[in-house]
Design a protein around this motif. Structure first.
Motif, PDB file in Angstrom:
ATOM      1  N   PRO A 132      -4.842 -10.921  -0.869  1.00 30.41           N
ATOM      2  CA  PRO A 132      -5.255 -12.330  -0.819  1.00 30.41           C
ATOM      3  C   PRO A 132      -6.107 -12.764   0.204  1.00 30.41           C
ATOM      4  N   HIS A 133      -6.949 -13.751  -0.089  1.00 31.37           N
ATOM      5  CA  HIS A 133      -7.636 -14.348   0.825  1.00 31.37           C
ATOM      6  C   HIS A 133      -7.110 -15.993   0.899  1.00 31.37           C
ATOM      7  N   PHE A 134      -6.771 -16.265   2.388  1.00 30.46           N
ATOM      8  CA  PHE A 134      -6.292 -17.528   2.440  1.00 30.46           C
ATOM      9  C   PHE A 134      -7.369 -18.436   3.168  1.00 30.46           C
ATOM     10  N   ALA A 135      -7.503 -19.755   2.759  1.00 30.08           N
ATOM     11  CA  ALA A 135      -8.368 -20.646   3.647  1.00 30.08           C
ATOM     12  C   ALA A 135      -7.707 -21.069   5.004  1.00 30.08           C
ATOM     13  N   PHE A 136      -6.485 -20.595   5.319  1.00 32.61           N
ATOM     14  CA  PHE A 136      -5.661 -20.992   6.413  1.00 32.61           C
ATOM     15  C   PHE A 136      -5.188 -19.695   7.059  1.00 32.61           C
ATOM     16  N   PRO A 315      -0.540  -6.426  -4.011  1.00 37.21           N
ATOM     17  CA  PRO A 315      -1.256  -5.296  -3.564  1.00 37.21           C
ATOM     18  C   PRO A 315      -0.389  -4.239  -2.953  1.00 37.21           C
ATOM     19  N   TYR A 316      -0.725  -3.338  -3.284  1.00 39.04           N
ATOM     20  CA  TYR A 316       0.157  -2.106  -2.923  1.00 39.04           C
ATOM     21  C   TYR A 316      -0.901  -0.762  -2.828  1.00 39.04           C
ATOM     22  N   PRO A 341       0.442  -9.961   3.970  1.00 34.94           N
ATOM     23  CA  PRO A 341      -0.776 -10.813   4.560  1.00 34.94           C
ATOM     24  C   PRO A 341      -0.242 -11.428   6.010  1.00 34.94           C
ATOM     25  N   GLY A 342       0.873 -11.720   6.363  1.00 35.71           N
ATOM     26  CA  GLY A 342       1.257 -12.046   7.594  1.00 35.71           C
ATOM     27  C   GLY A 342       1.306 -11.149   8.850  1.00 35.71           C
ATOM     28  N   GLN A 343       1.528  -9.933   8.224  1.00 33.89           N
ATOM     29  CA  GLN A 343       1.450  -8.584   9.340  1.00 33.89           C
ATOM     30  C   GLN A 343       0.109  -8.205   9.278  1.00 33.89           C
ATOM     31  N   ALA A 344      -0.736  -8.601   8.312  1.00 34.13           N
ATOM     32  CA  ALA A 344      -1.955  -7.886   7.935  1.00 34.13           C
ATOM     33  C   ALA A 344      -2.045  -6.398   7.836  1.00 34.13           C
ATOM     34  N   ARG A 345      -0.869  -5.669   7.253  1.00 35.25           N
ATOM     35  CA  ARG A 345      -0.667  -4.333   7.181  1.00 35.25           C
ATOM     36  C   ARG A 345       0.292  -4.172   5.631  1.00 35.25           C
ATOM     37  N   LEU A 396       6.783 -14.225  -0.653  1.00 36.03           N
ATOM     38  CA  LEU A 396       6.650 -15.117   0.349  1.00 36.03           C
ATOM     39  C   LEU A 396       5.218 -15.296   0.995  1.00 36.03           C
ATOM     40  N   GLU A 397       4.958 -13.789   1.434  1.00 35.55           N
ATOM     41  CA  GLU A 397       3.618 -13.688   2.299  1.00 35.55           C
ATOM     42  C   GLU A 397       2.573 -13.870   1.303  1.00 35.55           C
ATOM     43  N   ASN A 398       2.518 -13.363   0.188  1.00 36.67           N
ATOM     44  CA  ASN A 398       1.276 -13.102  -0.701  1.00 36.67           C
ATOM     45  C   ASN A 398       1.129 -14.486  -1.490  1.00 36.67           C
ATOM     46  N   TYR A 399       2.039 -15.065  -1.652  1.00 37.85           N
ATOM     47  CA  TYR A 399       2.162 -16.340  -2.567  1.00 37.85           C
ATOM     48  C   TYR A 399       2.324 -17.652  -1.593  1.00 37.85           C
ATOM     49  N   GLN A 400       2.154 -17.574  -0.534  1.00 41.89           N
ATOM     50  CA  GLN A 400       2.406 -18.672   0.319  1.00 41.89           C
ATOM     51  C   GLN A 400       1.023 -19.658   0.173  1.00 41.89           C
ATOM     52  N   GLN A 401       1.502 -20.958   0.524  1.00 41.80           N
ATOM     53  CA  GLN A 401       0.700 -22.172   0.429  1.00 41.80           C
ATOM     54  C   GLN A 401       0.570 -22.801   1.775  1.00 41.80           C
ATOM     55  N   GLU A 402      -0.556 -23.325   2.079  1.00 43.30           N
ATOM     56  CA  GLU A 402      -0.866 -23.858   3.279  1.00 43.30           C
ATOM     57  C   GLU A 402       0.373 -25.048   3.611  1.00 43.30           C
ATOM     58  N   ASP A 403       0.568 -25.599   2.451  1.00 39.88           N
ATOM     59  CA  ASP A 403       1.747 -26.864   2.940  1.00 39.88           C
ATOM     60  C   ASP A 403       3.062 -26.124   3.170  1.00 39.88           C
TER      61      ASP A 403
END
Length: 426
Positions: A132-136, A315-316, A341-345, A396-403
Protein backbone atom coordinates in the motif's frame (compact mmCIF):
# COMPACT_ATOMS: atom_id res chain seq x y z
CA UNK A 1 15.91 -40.08 11.20
CA UNK A 2 17.97 -41.56 8.41
CA UNK A 3 17.93 -45.12 7.07
CA UNK A 4 21.27 -46.70 7.94
CA UNK A 5 20.83 -49.44 5.31
CA UNK A 6 20.50 -47.03 2.39
CA UNK A 7 23.35 -44.94 3.83
CA UNK A 8 25.61 -48.02 3.87
CA UNK A 9 24.68 -48.87 0.29
CA UNK A 10 25.60 -45.42 -1.05
CA UNK A 11 27.35 -43.17 1.51
CA UNK A 12 28.71 -40.52 -0.86
CA UNK A 13 25.35 -38.88 -1.70
CA UNK A 14 24.48 -38.84 2.00
CA UNK A 15 27.66 -36.94 2.88
CA UNK A 16 27.20 -34.62 -0.08
CA UNK A 17 23.63 -33.79 0.97
CA UNK A 18 24.58 -32.98 4.56
CA UNK A 19 27.56 -30.96 3.35
CA UNK A 20 24.99 -28.59 1.84
CA UNK A 21 23.85 -27.97 5.42
CA UNK A 22 27.41 -27.21 6.49
CA UNK A 23 28.19 -30.59 8.08
CA UNK A 24 31.37 -32.61 7.83
CA UNK A 25 31.15 -36.14 6.32
CA UNK A 26 29.20 -38.41 8.65
CA UNK A 27 28.93 -41.74 6.84
CA UNK A 28 32.22 -43.29 7.99
CA UNK A 29 31.39 -42.68 11.64
CA UNK A 30 27.83 -43.95 11.23
CA UNK A 31 28.92 -47.07 9.39
CA UNK A 32 31.48 -47.78 12.13
CA UNK A 33 28.73 -47.48 14.75
CA UNK A 34 26.53 -49.77 12.69
CA UNK A 35 29.39 -52.26 12.36
CA UNK A 36 29.72 -52.26 16.15
CA UNK A 37 25.98 -52.79 16.49
CA UNK A 38 26.00 -55.67 14.01
CA UNK A 39 28.98 -57.26 15.75
CA UNK A 40 27.23 -57.01 19.12
CA UNK A 41 24.06 -58.54 17.67
CA UNK A 42 26.09 -61.38 16.13
CA UNK A 43 27.94 -62.04 19.39
CA UNK A 44 24.71 -62.24 21.38
CA UNK A 45 23.05 -64.43 18.77
CA UNK A 46 26.06 -66.75 18.55
CA UNK A 47 26.08 -67.15 22.32
CA UNK A 48 22.37 -67.92 22.38
CA UNK A 49 22.72 -70.40 19.50
CA UNK A 50 25.66 -72.10 21.24
CA UNK A 51 23.69 -72.27 24.48
CA UNK A 52 20.77 -73.94 22.71
CA UNK A 53 23.07 -76.47 21.02
CA UNK A 54 24.79 -77.30 24.31
CA UNK A 55 21.45 -77.70 26.06
CA UNK A 56 20.42 -80.31 23.50
CA UNK A 57 23.73 -82.05 24.08
CA UNK A 58 23.03 -82.26 27.80
CA UNK A 59 19.86 -84.24 27.12
CA UNK A 60 21.71 -86.55 24.75
CA UNK A 61 24.54 -87.10 27.24
CA UNK A 62 22.12 -87.95 30.02
CA UNK A 63 20.23 -90.33 27.73
CA UNK A 64 23.55 -92.09 27.12
CA UNK A 65 24.32 -92.13 30.88
CA UNK A 66 27.42 -89.99 30.24
CA UNK A 67 27.25 -87.90 33.40
CA UNK A 68 30.75 -86.47 33.01
CA UNK A 69 29.97 -85.08 29.57
CA UNK A 70 26.59 -83.81 30.76
CA UNK A 71 28.27 -82.02 33.67
CA UNK A 72 30.83 -80.40 31.37
CA UNK A 73 28.10 -79.23 29.00
CA UNK A 74 26.06 -77.86 31.89
CA UNK A 75 29.06 -75.87 33.03
CA UNK A 76 29.43 -74.37 29.56
CA UNK A 77 25.71 -73.54 29.43
CA UNK A 78 25.95 -71.87 32.83
CA UNK A 79 28.91 -69.78 31.64
CA UNK A 80 27.05 -68.71 28.52
CA UNK A 81 23.94 -67.90 30.57
CA UNK A 82 26.08 -65.71 32.81
CA UNK A 83 27.69 -63.99 29.80
CA UNK A 84 24.47 -63.32 27.87
CA UNK A 85 23.25 -60.28 29.91
CA UNK A 86 26.53 -58.48 29.23
CA UNK A 87 26.36 -59.36 25.53
CA UNK A 88 22.76 -58.14 25.34
CA UNK A 89 23.76 -54.94 27.16
CA UNK A 90 26.55 -54.43 24.62
CA UNK A 91 24.00 -54.87 21.83
CA UNK A 92 21.62 -52.34 23.41
CA UNK A 93 24.46 -49.87 24.00
CA UNK A 94 25.67 -50.16 20.40
CA UNK A 95 22.15 -49.69 19.03
CA UNK A 96 21.59 -46.67 21.28
CA UNK A 97 24.88 -45.10 20.15
CA UNK A 98 23.90 -45.47 16.50
CA UNK A 99 20.37 -44.15 17.10
CA UNK A 100 21.74 -41.13 18.99
CA UNK A 101 24.15 -40.30 16.17
CA UNK A 102 21.42 -40.62 13.53
CA UNK A 103 18.95 -38.60 15.62
CA UNK A 104 21.35 -35.66 15.83
CA UNK A 105 21.55 -35.22 12.05
CA UNK A 106 19.11 -33.04 10.06
CA UNK A 107 17.14 -34.15 7.05
CA UNK A 108 18.77 -34.12 3.64
CA UNK A 109 17.83 -31.17 1.40
CA UNK A 110 15.80 -31.96 -1.71
CA UNK A 111 17.67 -31.70 -5.00
CA UNK A 112 15.95 -28.44 -6.00
CA UNK A 113 16.78 -26.65 -2.74
CA UNK A 114 19.31 -23.89 -3.47
CA UNK A 115 22.71 -23.92 -1.83
CA UNK A 116 23.37 -21.22 0.73
CA UNK A 117 24.22 -20.48 4.35
CA UNK A 118 21.40 -18.28 5.63
CA UNK A 119 18.35 -16.18 4.75
CA UNK A 120 20.40 -14.01 2.42
CA UNK A 121 20.64 -16.97 0.03
CA UNK A 122 16.91 -17.73 -0.13
CA UNK A 123 15.20 -17.39 -3.50
CA UNK A 124 12.02 -15.47 -4.35
CA UNK A 125 9.55 -17.79 -6.09
CA UNK A 126 6.83 -15.20 -6.67
CA UNK A 127 5.26 -12.08 -5.19
CA UNK A 128 1.55 -11.32 -4.81
CA UNK A 129 -0.26 -8.07 -4.12
CA UNK A 130 0.93 -4.48 -4.17
CA UNK A 131 2.32 -2.84 -1.02
CA UNK A 132 0.00 0.00 0.00
CA UNK A 133 0.97 3.60 -0.57
CA UNK A 134 0.07 6.00 2.22
CA UNK A 135 -0.24 9.79 2.09
CA UNK A 136 1.34 9.81 5.55
CA UNK A 137 4.36 8.17 7.19
CA UNK A 138 3.50 4.54 7.85
CA UNK A 139 3.82 3.53 11.49
CA UNK A 140 4.90 0.21 12.96
CA UNK A 141 2.40 -1.97 14.79
CA UNK A 142 3.85 -1.22 18.23
CA UNK A 143 2.96 2.44 17.67
CA UNK A 144 -0.55 1.67 16.33
CA UNK A 145 -1.42 -1.26 18.60
CA UNK A 146 -1.47 0.15 22.15
CA UNK A 147 -4.49 2.39 21.43
CA UNK A 148 -6.30 -0.69 20.05
CA UNK A 149 -5.47 -3.10 22.88
CA UNK A 150 -1.90 -4.39 22.43
CA UNK A 151 -0.80 -3.85 26.03
CA UNK A 152 2.92 -4.53 26.04
CA UNK A 153 3.61 -3.03 29.48
CA UNK A 154 1.04 -5.12 31.34
CA UNK A 155 2.16 -8.27 29.54
CA UNK A 156 5.73 -7.70 30.71
CA UNK A 157 4.54 -6.89 34.24
CA UNK A 158 2.55 -10.13 34.36
CA UNK A 159 5.01 -12.55 32.78
CA UNK A 160 8.22 -10.82 31.73
CA UNK A 161 9.81 -9.98 28.39
CA UNK A 162 8.22 -11.29 25.17
CA UNK A 163 4.72 -11.54 26.66
CA UNK A 164 1.84 -9.24 25.67
CA UNK A 165 -1.64 -8.72 27.10
CA UNK A 166 -4.09 -8.41 24.20
CA UNK A 167 -7.42 -6.74 24.98
CA UNK A 168 -10.31 -4.86 23.42
CA UNK A 169 -10.31 -4.38 19.66
CA UNK A 170 -6.95 -6.16 19.25
CA UNK A 171 -8.19 -9.23 21.13
CA UNK A 172 -11.35 -9.35 19.04
CA UNK A 173 -9.37 -9.00 15.81
CA UNK A 174 -6.94 -11.74 16.87
CA UNK A 175 -9.85 -14.10 17.65
CA UNK A 176 -11.45 -13.27 14.30
CA UNK A 177 -8.23 -14.01 12.43
CA UNK A 178 -7.82 -17.43 14.03
CA UNK A 179 -11.43 -18.40 13.37
CA UNK A 180 -11.25 -17.14 9.78
CA UNK A 181 -8.09 -19.16 9.05
CA UNK A 182 -9.43 -22.34 10.61
CA UNK A 183 -12.75 -22.03 8.78
CA UNK A 184 -11.00 -21.62 5.42
CA UNK A 185 -8.83 -24.67 5.93
CA UNK A 186 -11.62 -26.93 7.14
CA UNK A 187 -14.48 -25.75 4.92
CA UNK A 188 -12.64 -25.00 1.68
CA UNK A 189 -9.59 -27.27 1.81
CA UNK A 190 -10.74 -30.39 3.63
CA UNK A 191 -8.55 -30.25 6.72
CA UNK A 192 -9.94 -32.02 9.78
CA UNK A 193 -10.16 -29.68 12.76
CA UNK A 194 -8.33 -30.92 15.85
CA UNK A 195 -8.07 -29.62 19.42
CA UNK A 196 -4.80 -31.29 20.49
CA UNK A 197 -2.98 -31.47 23.83
CA UNK A 198 -0.70 -28.52 24.53
CA UNK A 199 1.53 -30.68 26.76
CA UNK A 200 3.29 -33.69 25.25
CA UNK A 201 5.77 -36.39 26.21
CA UNK A 202 9.40 -36.75 25.20
CA UNK A 203 8.66 -39.21 22.40
CA UNK A 204 6.24 -36.80 20.69
CA UNK A 205 8.80 -33.96 20.59
CA UNK A 206 11.48 -36.41 19.47
CA UNK A 207 9.22 -37.63 16.69
CA UNK A 208 8.99 -34.24 15.01
CA UNK A 209 12.67 -33.45 15.52
CA UNK A 210 12.77 -30.91 18.35
CA UNK A 211 14.49 -33.38 20.69
CA UNK A 212 17.20 -34.03 21.53
CA UNK A 213 19.02 -31.20 19.79
CA UNK A 214 16.68 -28.25 20.45
CA UNK A 215 15.55 -28.78 24.05
CA UNK A 216 16.67 -25.27 24.99
CA UNK A 217 14.14 -23.82 22.57
CA UNK A 218 11.26 -25.41 24.49
CA UNK A 219 9.51 -24.96 27.83
CA UNK A 220 9.27 -28.00 30.12
CA UNK A 221 6.92 -28.58 33.03
CA UNK A 222 7.98 -29.87 36.44
CA UNK A 223 6.52 -33.32 35.66
CA UNK A 224 8.64 -33.71 32.50
CA UNK A 225 6.14 -32.80 29.80
CA UNK A 226 6.84 -30.21 27.10
CA UNK A 227 4.70 -27.24 26.07
CA UNK A 228 4.22 -27.51 22.33
CA UNK A 229 6.27 -25.04 20.26
CA UNK A 230 3.76 -25.63 17.45
CA UNK A 231 0.71 -27.85 16.96
CA UNK A 232 2.80 -29.72 14.38
CA UNK A 233 4.08 -31.80 17.31
CA UNK A 234 0.65 -32.98 18.46
CA UNK A 235 -0.87 -33.30 14.99
CA UNK A 236 1.97 -35.24 13.37
CA UNK A 237 2.17 -37.66 16.30
CA UNK A 238 -1.46 -38.66 15.77
CA UNK A 239 -0.04 -41.39 13.49
CA UNK A 240 2.85 -42.35 15.77
CA UNK A 241 3.42 -46.15 15.86
CA UNK A 242 0.52 -46.61 13.42
CA UNK A 243 0.25 -48.71 10.27
CA UNK A 244 -2.40 -47.02 8.11
CA UNK A 245 -4.26 -48.60 5.21
CA UNK A 246 -3.18 -46.85 2.01
CA UNK A 247 -6.82 -45.97 1.35
CA UNK A 248 -6.89 -43.70 4.42
CA UNK A 249 -4.26 -41.39 2.94
CA UNK A 250 -3.97 -38.48 2.70
CA UNK A 251 -4.76 -37.33 6.23
CA UNK A 252 -4.98 -33.58 6.69
CA UNK A 253 -5.23 -31.98 10.14
CA UNK A 254 -5.54 -28.34 11.23
CA UNK A 255 -5.51 -26.79 14.69
CA UNK A 256 -5.60 -23.34 16.26
CA UNK A 257 -3.50 -23.43 19.42
CA UNK A 258 -1.27 -21.39 21.65
CA UNK A 259 2.41 -22.13 21.00
CA UNK A 260 5.29 -21.72 23.44
CA UNK A 261 8.92 -21.04 22.55
CA UNK A 262 11.83 -19.97 24.69
CA UNK A 263 13.40 -18.02 21.78
CA UNK A 264 16.77 -19.09 23.19
CA UNK A 265 18.59 -18.14 20.01
CA UNK A 266 16.79 -14.84 19.46
CA UNK A 267 18.55 -12.60 21.97
CA UNK A 268 18.33 -9.01 20.76
CA UNK A 269 16.01 -9.83 17.84
CA UNK A 270 12.53 -8.29 17.67
CA UNK A 271 12.58 -7.28 21.32
CA UNK A 272 9.94 -4.62 20.61
CA UNK A 273 6.37 -5.32 19.69
CA UNK A 274 4.43 -8.47 18.90
CA UNK A 275 6.61 -10.21 16.30
CA UNK A 276 8.59 -12.62 18.48
CA UNK A 277 6.80 -13.83 21.62
CA UNK A 278 7.22 -16.67 24.10
CA UNK A 279 3.48 -17.40 23.74
CA UNK A 280 1.52 -16.90 20.52
CA UNK A 281 -1.43 -18.35 18.61
CA UNK A 282 -0.98 -20.18 15.33
CA UNK A 283 -3.12 -22.17 12.93
CA UNK A 284 -1.14 -25.24 11.91
CA UNK A 285 -1.62 -27.64 8.99
CA UNK A 286 -0.24 -31.20 8.95
CA UNK A 287 -0.53 -33.71 6.11
CA UNK A 288 0.24 -37.43 6.22
CA UNK A 289 0.61 -38.82 2.69
CA UNK A 290 2.06 -41.59 0.58
CA UNK A 291 5.56 -40.77 -0.75
CA UNK A 292 4.43 -40.34 -4.37
CA UNK A 293 1.92 -37.68 -3.28
CA UNK A 294 4.16 -35.54 -1.09
CA UNK A 295 5.51 -33.17 -3.76
CA UNK A 296 2.01 -32.20 -4.89
CA UNK A 297 0.88 -31.95 -1.27
CA UNK A 298 3.65 -29.45 -0.54
CA UNK A 299 2.41 -27.19 -3.31
CA UNK A 300 -1.20 -27.64 -2.18
CA UNK A 301 -0.43 -26.84 1.45
CA UNK A 302 1.53 -23.72 0.56
CA UNK A 303 -1.29 -22.57 -1.73
CA UNK A 304 -3.72 -22.99 1.18
CA UNK A 305 -1.61 -20.66 3.33
CA UNK A 306 -1.30 -18.20 0.45
CA UNK A 307 -5.07 -18.24 0.07
CA UNK A 308 -5.44 -16.77 3.55
CA UNK A 309 -3.16 -13.87 2.63
CA UNK A 310 -4.96 -13.39 -0.69
CA UNK A 311 -8.34 -13.26 1.07
CA UNK A 312 -7.02 -10.69 3.56
CA UNK A 313 -5.53 -8.72 0.63
CA UNK A 314 -2.10 -8.62 2.25
CA UNK A 315 0.95 -8.30 -0.04
CA UNK A 316 3.37 -11.21 0.30
CA UNK A 317 6.01 -13.25 -1.42
CA UNK A 318 6.92 -16.94 -1.47
CA UNK A 319 10.54 -17.80 -0.70
CA UNK A 320 12.32 -21.09 -1.36
CA UNK A 321 14.71 -21.51 1.55
CA UNK A 322 18.32 -22.43 0.91
CA UNK A 323 19.86 -25.54 2.47
CA UNK A 324 21.49 -23.60 5.29
CA UNK A 325 18.30 -21.82 6.38
CA UNK A 326 15.90 -24.77 6.56
CA UNK A 327 14.60 -26.31 9.75
CA UNK A 328 16.04 -29.55 11.12
CA UNK A 329 13.34 -31.91 9.81
CA UNK A 330 12.65 -30.24 6.47
CA UNK A 331 13.74 -31.47 3.05
CA UNK A 332 12.27 -28.38 1.37
CA UNK A 333 10.64 -25.28 2.86
CA UNK A 334 8.63 -22.44 1.41
CA UNK A 335 8.41 -19.36 3.60
CA UNK A 336 5.64 -16.86 3.04
CA UNK A 337 6.70 -13.34 3.91
CA UNK A 338 4.14 -10.58 4.37
CA UNK A 339 4.83 -6.92 3.64
CA UNK A 340 4.95 -4.69 6.74
CA UNK A 341 4.75 -1.02 5.73
CA UNK A 342 5.96 0.24 9.11
CA UNK A 343 9.18 -1.73 8.75
CA UNK A 344 9.22 -1.33 4.94
CA UNK A 345 10.22 -4.97 4.59
CA UNK A 346 8.84 -8.48 4.20
CA UNK A 347 8.62 -10.65 7.32
CA UNK A 348 7.96 -14.37 7.67
CA UNK A 349 4.36 -15.28 8.44
CA UNK A 350 4.27 -18.95 7.41
CA UNK A 351 6.63 -21.86 6.76
CA UNK A 352 5.45 -24.89 4.81
CA UNK A 353 7.79 -27.88 4.78
CA UNK A 354 7.96 -31.33 3.29
CA UNK A 355 9.78 -33.70 5.65
CA UNK A 356 9.78 -36.84 3.44
CA UNK A 357 10.02 -39.93 5.70
CA UNK A 358 12.38 -38.24 8.18
CA UNK A 359 9.79 -37.71 10.93
CA UNK A 360 7.95 -40.94 10.08
CA UNK A 361 11.07 -42.99 10.86
CA UNK A 362 11.41 -41.24 14.22
CA UNK A 363 7.72 -41.96 14.97
CA UNK A 364 7.56 -45.37 13.26
CA UNK A 365 4.56 -44.11 11.27
CA UNK A 366 3.79 -46.37 8.31
CA UNK A 367 1.14 -47.39 5.79
CA UNK A 368 0.43 -50.64 4.01
CA UNK A 369 -0.16 -51.01 0.29
CA UNK A 370 -2.86 -53.58 -0.43
CA UNK A 371 -1.28 -56.89 -1.40
CA UNK A 372 2.11 -56.04 0.15
CA UNK A 373 3.32 -57.67 3.35
CA UNK A 374 5.86 -55.09 4.50
CA UNK A 375 4.57 -51.61 5.42
CA UNK A 376 6.22 -48.46 4.12
CA UNK A 377 6.98 -45.18 5.88
CA UNK A 378 4.58 -42.29 5.24
CA UNK A 379 5.70 -38.79 4.30
CA UNK A 380 4.81 -35.88 6.60
CA UNK A 381 4.32 -32.19 5.84
CA UNK A 382 3.57 -29.21 8.05
CA UNK A 383 2.81 -25.54 7.55
CA UNK A 384 1.47 -22.43 9.23
CA UNK A 385 -1.88 -21.32 8.02
CA UNK A 386 -1.00 -18.69 9.48
CA UNK A 387 0.82 -17.34 12.54
CA UNK A 388 -2.09 -15.39 14.06
CA UNK A 389 -0.11 -12.75 15.95
CA UNK A 390 2.02 -11.87 12.95
CA UNK A 391 -1.09 -11.68 10.80
CA UNK A 392 -2.56 -9.25 13.33
CA UNK A 393 0.60 -7.18 12.98
CA UNK A 394 0.27 -7.27 9.17
CA UNK A 395 -3.36 -6.15 9.28
CA UNK A 396 -2.58 -3.28 11.64
CA UNK A 397 0.24 -2.01 9.47
CA UNK A 398 -1.32 -2.54 6.03
CA UNK A 399 -4.78 -1.24 6.96
CA UNK A 400 -3.68 1.67 9.16
CA UNK A 401 -5.30 5.07 8.71
CA UNK A 402 -3.81 8.47 9.33
CA UNK A 403 -6.05 9.10 12.35
CA UNK A 404 -4.80 5.97 14.13
CA UNK A 405 -7.78 3.80 13.24
CA UNK A 406 -7.44 0.53 11.32
CA UNK A 407 -9.77 -0.63 8.57
CA UNK A 408 -11.02 -4.21 8.94
CA UNK A 409 -10.39 -6.41 5.87
CA UNK A 410 -13.68 -7.30 4.22
CA UNK A 411 -13.05 -11.04 4.72
CA UNK A 412 -12.92 -10.49 8.49
CA UNK A 413 -15.94 -8.25 8.86
CA UNK A 414 -18.41 -11.17 9.29
CA UNK A 415 -16.21 -12.38 12.15
CA UNK A 416 -16.24 -8.88 13.68
CA UNK A 417 -20.02 -8.50 13.76
CA UNK A 418 -19.91 -6.33 10.65
CA UNK A 419 -17.44 -3.88 12.16
CA UNK A 420 -15.42 -2.27 9.38
CA UNK A 421 -13.06 -0.05 11.35
CA UNK A 422 -11.21 -0.21 14.67
CA UNK A 423 -11.16 3.15 16.41
CA UNK A 424 -8.32 3.94 18.80
CA UNK A 425 -9.03 4.70 22.45
CA UNK A 426 -8.80 8.40 23.10
Amino acid sequence: MHDIRSLRDDPAPFDAALARRGLEPQSAHLIALDDARRAAIAAAQDAQTRRNELSKGIGQAKAQKDEARAAALMAQVAALKEALPALEADEAHAAAALDAALAALPNRPAADVPDGADENDNVVVHSRGTPPHFAFAAREHDAIGPALGLDFETGVALAGARFTLVRGHAARLQRALGQFMLDRLTRQHGYEEVCPPLLVRDEAVFGTGQLPKFAEDLFRTTDGRWLIPTAEVSLTNIVREAILPEGELPLRFAALTPCFRSEAGAAGRDTRGYIRQHQFDKVEMVSIVAPDASEAEHERMTACAEGVLDALELPYRRMLLCAGDMGFSAARTYDLEVWLPGQARYREISSCSICTDFQARRMNARYRVEGEKAPRFVHTLNGSGLAVGRTLVAVLENYQQEDGSVAVPSALQPYMGGLNRLEPAR
